[in-house]
Design an enzyme around this catalytic site. Structure first.
Site, PDB file in Angstrom:
ATOM      1  N   ASP A  65       0.814  -1.218   0.000  1.00  0.00           N
ATOM      2  CA  ASP A  65       0.000   0.000   0.000  1.00  0.00           C
ATOM      3  C   ASP A  65       0.848   1.268   0.000  1.00  0.00           C
ATOM      4  OD1 ASP A  65       0.922  -0.402   2.605  1.00  0.00           O
ATOM      5  OD2 ASP A  65      -1.044  -0.931   3.392  1.00  0.00           O
ATOM      6  N   ASN A 131      -7.813  -2.749  14.000  1.00  0.00           N
ATOM      7  CA  ASN A 131      -9.180  -3.065  13.589  1.00  0.00           C
ATOM      8  C   ASN A 131      -9.224  -4.301  12.689  1.00  0.00           C
ATOM      9  OD1 ASN A 131      -8.103  -2.166  11.188  1.00  0.00           O
ATOM     10  ND2 ASN A 131      -9.510  -0.440  10.914  1.00  0.00           N
ATOM     11  N   HIS A 133      -7.371  -4.852   9.980  1.00  0.00           N
ATOM     12  CA  HIS A 133      -7.079  -4.668   8.551  1.00  0.00           C
ATOM     13  C   HIS A 133      -5.783  -5.377   8.158  1.00  0.00           C
ATOM     14  CE1 HIS A 133      -4.802  -0.555   9.165  1.00  0.00           C
ATOM     15  NE2 HIS A 133      -3.966  -1.555   9.274  1.00  0.00           N
ATOM     16  N   GLU A 138      -9.643  -2.180   4.971  1.00  0.00           N
ATOM     17  CA  GLU A 138     -10.322  -1.876   6.221  1.00  0.00           C
ATOM     18  C   GLU A 138     -11.556  -2.775   6.396  1.00  0.00           C
ATOM     19  OE1 GLU A 138      -8.640  -0.156   8.158  1.00  0.00           O
ATOM     20  OE2 GLU A 138      -8.384   1.958   7.626  1.00  0.00           O
TER      21      GLU A 138
HETATM   22  P1  PGA Z   1       2.093  -1.342  12.454  1.00  0.00           P
HETATM   23  O1  PGA Z   1       0.894  -1.362  11.442  1.00  0.00           O
HETATM   24  O2  PGA Z   1       3.081  -2.333  11.963  1.00  0.00           O
HETATM   25  O3  PGA Z   1       2.645   0.041  12.429  1.00  0.00           O
HETATM   26  O4  PGA Z   1       1.517  -1.738  13.789  1.00  0.00           O
HETATM   27  C1  PGA Z   1       0.417  -2.583  10.988  1.00  0.00           C
HETATM   28  C2  PGA Z   1      -0.824  -2.388  10.174  1.00  0.00           C
HETATM   29  O5  PGA Z   1      -1.567  -1.419  10.418  1.00  0.00           O
HETATM   30  O6  PGA Z   1      -1.079  -3.212   9.284  1.00  0.00           O
END
Ligand code: PGA
Length: 237
Positions: A65, A131, A133, A138
């Site tokens: 992404d 959440n 994702h 999402e």
């Molecule tokens: P993070 O994010 O590695 O910064 O915890 C992971 C994600 O949101 O997929």
């Protein structure tokens, strides 16, 4: 879905790297993630490459992404993150990310999907959002989605605001590889660390398979390894 629990992120990342190496060869294509989760794994890759144990020079990579509206040279962009954490130290043969500055979102999604057809992702690395994702898919995302422009949820904006000076600076949109594409990879290695991931990890592993918890789709994938620390595992039965 197999999961392995470790005392610390460092220990977990060492094991994740061993697993990664056992699954790829010097011509493989990797799916890569950003965020705080994979940084220690990338350090392991760099160290191994520098030690001359494994050459990544023919490896290809696709990132999951990118934020909409950030230039690659913007320190908050995922293009910049990847350079800082991996590509500067160890360039791959080819590395692809969505272009956050594309003028036309539909065309950009089509472009990235075309690129994704060029090489088959053998191993996809994933983190997980609080959440649930994966990538920036999402809650509510289609399980067979392709690359798309996503309106980030407030939960994601809050979580990612720690990397920005102000919450208002967090981009509201991103391009994300779709769940359908993620599910096509041969093997998925998902890492999650810290207690603020415990609920999402529990829902992913023990909850029902539902678009409300995008990561729960991984229960339908034949080859998933989840690497977590004690805190992220703390709510599992
Ligand atoms: P993070 O994010 O590695 O910064 O915890 C992971 C994600 O949101 O997929």
């Amino acid at each position: 879905m197999k999961y392995l629990v470790f005392d610390s992120k460092k220990e977990a990342s060492k094991e994740a790297y061993k697993i990664l190496k056992s699954l790829i060869d010097e011509n493989s294509t990797l799916g890569l993630a950003t965020g705080s989760t994979p940084t220690a794994l990338y350090e392991e890759m760099i160290a191994d490459h520098k030690a001359g144990n494994f050459s990544y020079k023919n490896v290809k990579s696709y990132n999951l992404d990118e934020y909409v509206g950030l230039k690659p040279e913007d320190e908050q962009s995922y293009a910049y993150f990847m350079k800082e954490h991996l590509f500067n130290a160890k360039p791959f043969a080819k590395s692809f990310l969505p272009n956050g500055m594309a003028e036309d979102a539909d065309q950009e999604c089509e472009r990235y999907d075309k690129l994704l057809e060029e090489y088959h992702v053998g191993l996809q690395l994933l983190g997980i959002g609080r959440n649930g994702h994966i990538g920036f898919n999402e809650p509510g995302s289609s399980f067979d989605g392709k690359t798309h422009k996503v309106a980030l949820t407030q939960s994601t904006i809050n979580a990612n605001s720690r990397f920005f000076d102000n919450e208002e600076d967090v981009p509201k949109y991103a391009y994300s590889m779709g769940i359908g594409t993620i599910m096509k990879s041969d093997t998925i290695l998902l890492e999650a660390f810290g207690k603020n991931k415990a609920e999402a990890v529990k829902a992913m592993i023990e909850g029902p398979v539902t678009p409300e918890v995008p990561a729960s789709v991984l229960q339908n994938h034949p080859d998933v390894v989840v690497i977590i620390d004690e805190e992220a595992a703390s709510l599992l039965k």
